[in-house]
Scaffold this motif. Structure first.
Motif, PDB file in Angstrom:
ATOM      1  N   UNK A 173      27.327  -8.002 -31.699  1.00  0.00           N
ATOM      2  CA  UNK A 173      28.488  -8.890 -31.573  1.00  0.00           C
ATOM      3  C   UNK A 173      28.918  -9.401 -32.947  1.00  0.00           C
ATOM      4  N   UNK A 174      27.956  -9.726 -33.777  1.00  0.00           N
ATOM      5  CA  UNK A 174      28.260 -10.246 -35.118  1.00  0.00           C
ATOM      6  C   UNK A 174      28.956  -9.203 -36.001  1.00  0.00           C
ATOM      7  N   UNK A 175      28.806  -7.922 -35.677  1.00  0.00           N
ATOM      8  CA  UNK A 175      29.415  -6.851 -36.474  1.00  0.00           C
ATOM      9  C   UNK A 175      30.849  -6.548 -36.056  1.00  0.00           C
ATOM     10  N   UNK A 176      31.343  -7.205 -35.024  1.00  0.00           N
ATOM     11  CA  UNK A 176      32.722  -6.984 -34.610  1.00  0.00           C
ATOM     12  C   UNK A 176      33.675  -7.481 -35.701  1.00  0.00           C
ATOM     13  N   UNK A 177      34.928  -7.046 -35.659  1.00  0.00           N
ATOM     14  CA  UNK A 177      35.819  -7.259 -36.801  1.00  0.00           C
ATOM     15  C   UNK A 177      36.568  -8.593 -36.793  1.00  0.00           C
ATOM     16  N   UNK A 178      36.009  -9.589 -36.109  1.00  0.00           N
ATOM     17  CA  UNK A 178      36.563 -10.938 -36.158  1.00  0.00           C
ATOM     18  C   UNK A 178      35.423 -11.930 -35.968  1.00  0.00           C
ATOM     19  N   UNK A 179      35.705 -13.198 -36.155  1.00  0.00           N
ATOM     20  CA  UNK A 179      34.672 -14.233 -36.030  1.00  0.00           C
ATOM     21  C   UNK A 179      34.307 -14.405 -34.559  1.00  0.00           C
ATOM     22  N   UNK A 180      33.130 -13.936 -34.195  1.00  0.00           N
ATOM     23  CA  UNK A 180      32.693 -13.988 -32.796  1.00  0.00           C
ATOM     24  C   UNK A 180      31.818 -15.199 -32.486  1.00  0.00           C
ATOM     25  N   UNK A 181      31.547 -16.026 -33.477  1.00  0.00           N
ATOM     26  CA  UNK A 181      30.584 -17.122 -33.299  1.00  0.00           C
ATOM     27  C   UNK A 181      30.947 -18.106 -32.182  1.00  0.00           C
ATOM     28  N   UNK A 182      32.244 -18.313 -31.862  1.00  0.00           N
ATOM     29  CA  UNK A 182      32.532 -19.235 -30.752  1.00  0.00           C
ATOM     30  C   UNK A 182      32.112 -18.712 -29.379  1.00  0.00           C
ATOM     31  N   UNK A 183      31.731 -17.434 -29.298  1.00  0.00           N
ATOM     32  CA  UNK A 183      31.542 -16.816 -27.996  1.00  0.00           C
ATOM     33  C   UNK A 183      30.070 -16.570 -27.639  1.00  0.00           C
ATOM     34  N   UNK A 184      29.169 -17.201 -28.378  1.00  0.00           N
ATOM     35  CA  UNK A 184      27.759 -17.163 -27.990  1.00  0.00           C
ATOM     36  C   UNK A 184      27.076 -18.405 -28.559  1.00  0.00           C
ATOM     37  N   UNK A 185      26.028 -18.824 -27.893  1.00  0.00           N
ATOM     38  CA  UNK A 185      25.214 -19.900 -28.462  1.00  0.00           C
ATOM     39  C   UNK A 185      23.748 -19.676 -28.106  1.00  0.00           C
ATOM     40  N   UNK A 186      22.900 -20.107 -29.014  1.00  0.00           N
ATOM     41  CA  UNK A 186      21.463 -19.885 -28.901  1.00  0.00           C
ATOM     42  C   UNK A 186      20.859 -20.899 -27.936  1.00  0.00           C
ATOM     43  N   UNK A 187      19.962 -20.439 -27.080  1.00  0.00           N
ATOM     44  CA  UNK A 187      19.298 -21.335 -26.127  1.00  0.00           C
ATOM     45  C   UNK A 187      17.815 -21.525 -26.456  1.00  0.00           C
ATOM     46  N   UNK A 188      17.232 -20.563 -27.169  1.00  0.00           N
ATOM     47  CA  UNK A 188      15.867 -20.715 -27.683  1.00  0.00           C
ATOM     48  C   UNK A 188      15.702 -19.739 -28.836  1.00  0.00           C
ATOM     49  N   UNK A 189      14.473 -19.487 -29.252  1.00  0.00           N
ATOM     50  CA  UNK A 189      14.240 -18.662 -30.437  1.00  0.00           C
ATOM     51  C   UNK A 189      14.774 -17.235 -30.312  1.00  0.00           C
ATOM     52  N   UNK A 190      14.874 -16.732 -29.098  1.00  0.00           N
ATOM     53  CA  UNK A 190      15.240 -15.319 -28.952  1.00  0.00           C
ATOM     54  C   UNK A 190      16.349 -15.055 -27.934  1.00  0.00           C
ATOM     55  N   UNK A 191      16.922 -16.112 -27.343  1.00  0.00           N
ATOM     56  CA  UNK A 191      17.912 -15.908 -26.290  1.00  0.00           C
ATOM     57  C   UNK A 191      19.225 -16.617 -26.605  1.00  0.00           C
ATOM     58  N   UNK A 192      20.313 -16.013 -26.101  1.00  0.00           N
ATOM     59  CA  UNK A 192      21.656 -16.552 -26.267  1.00  0.00           C
ATOM     60  C   UNK A 192      22.397 -16.452 -24.933  1.00  0.00           C
ATOM     61  N   UNK A 193      23.424 -17.258 -24.790  1.00  0.00           N
ATOM     62  CA  UNK A 193      24.385 -17.096 -23.703  1.00  0.00           C
ATOM     63  C   UNK A 193      25.686 -16.601 -24.326  1.00  0.00           C
ATOM     64  N   UNK A 194      26.244 -15.550 -23.742  1.00  0.00           N
ATOM     65  CA  UNK A 194      27.378 -14.847 -24.355  1.00  0.00           C
ATOM     66  C   UNK A 194      28.582 -14.842 -23.414  1.00  0.00           C
ATOM     67  N   UNK A 195      29.755 -15.077 -23.977  1.00  0.00           N
ATOM     68  CA  UNK A 195      31.008 -15.125 -23.230  1.00  0.00           C
ATOM     69  C   UNK A 195      31.751 -13.800 -23.401  1.00  0.00           C
TER      70      UNK A 195
END
Length: 251
Positions: A173-195
């Motif tokens: 997701x981070x390699x996509x060609x725009x700022x994707x940071x608003x569309x995921x957030x970290x929930x613990x050391x190894x997991x995220x929730x993704x939109x």
């Protein structure tokens, strides 16, 4: 409820088919059951399998233009489906385009100026490959669609609260060609929730579609598993479909 309708312009018919009509995917071992379910769907939509096209999806970023002469491909069996194809578009009327999904995100497009419709399958892998961007950009640059007039529908899929992923997905997701940071957030050391819906909407906005012309379904395939097949919840082969047709009465 058998059909969830995209309430768009009157010459477009577009629906997500709920599991009340049964599984629609040949992933199911009972091929005759699937064929019967598809025939029942065609009857409900007042058409036939010869006026429907189903691709063989592989989470690719590949897409194909189809026409009425392709009607029936992938409908009676998977052998003659367009292989390794996750999006279809057409200029023809009276041809339903199918997109299969069980938690993945279906995206429909309509270009009023050129009368083109498209059906796209974008799970998290297709999203990181930016299939929605690739199809939409092709329609704008090669088929002369006006992005400011284009209409889009982002259908029922797994919602952000249920789409838990790990670093291997977020790294893509981070390699996509725009700022994707608003569309995921970290929930613990190894997991995220993704939109996934949000990522696909942003791709459309980046190409000039207007926010007011993008409809997002509020249904989650996991939370509303009474209506939808959910691979993440049940690990089965059942698939929903989202489907679009432009009627011949359109002007």
């Amino acid at each position: 409820m058998k059909l969830i309708k995209w309430n768009t312009v009157e010459n477009i018919e577009a629906y997500t088919i709920t599991k009340e009509l049964g599984d629609m995917s040949y992933n199911n071992e009972d091929k005759q059951l699937i064929l019967n379910n598809r025939k029942q769907l065609a009857k409900l939509l007042k058409t036939d399998l010869e006026h429907m096209v189903a691709p063989h999806q592989t989470h690719s970023a590949n897409f194909k233009e189809v026409s009425l002469k392709d009607g029936g491909r992938g409908m009676y069996c998977q052998d003659d489906a367009f292989n390794n194809t996750d999006a279809l578009y057409t200029k023809d009327t009276d041809l339903f385009l199918l997109s299969f999904h069980a938690d993945c995100t279906p995206v429909l497009l309509y270009c009023p100026k050129t009368k083109i419709i498209a059906a796209i399958h974008s799970g998290w892998l297709g999203t990181t490959k930016q299939i929605v961007s690739k199809v939409t950009k092709h329609l704008i640059e090669n088929e002369h669609c006006d992005p400011k007039e284009m209409l889009a529908y982002i259908g029922p899929c797994i919602c952000q609260d249920c789409l838990e992923v790990m670093d291997n997905v977020i790294d893509l997701v981070k390699k996509m060609d725009f700022d994707t940071s608003p569309y995921y957030h970290k929930t613990d050391d190894s997991h995220y929730l993704m939109d996934n819906q949000g990522l696909n909407k942003q791709m459309l906005l980046n190409l000039g579609l207007l926010d007011k012309n993008i409809t997002i379904s509020n249904y989650c395939t996991v939370e509303n598993s009474d209506l939808f097949y959910s691979y993440r919840k049940y690990k089965d082969s059942g698939r929903n479909i989202t489907i679009i047709r432009r009627n011949s009465t359109s002007k």
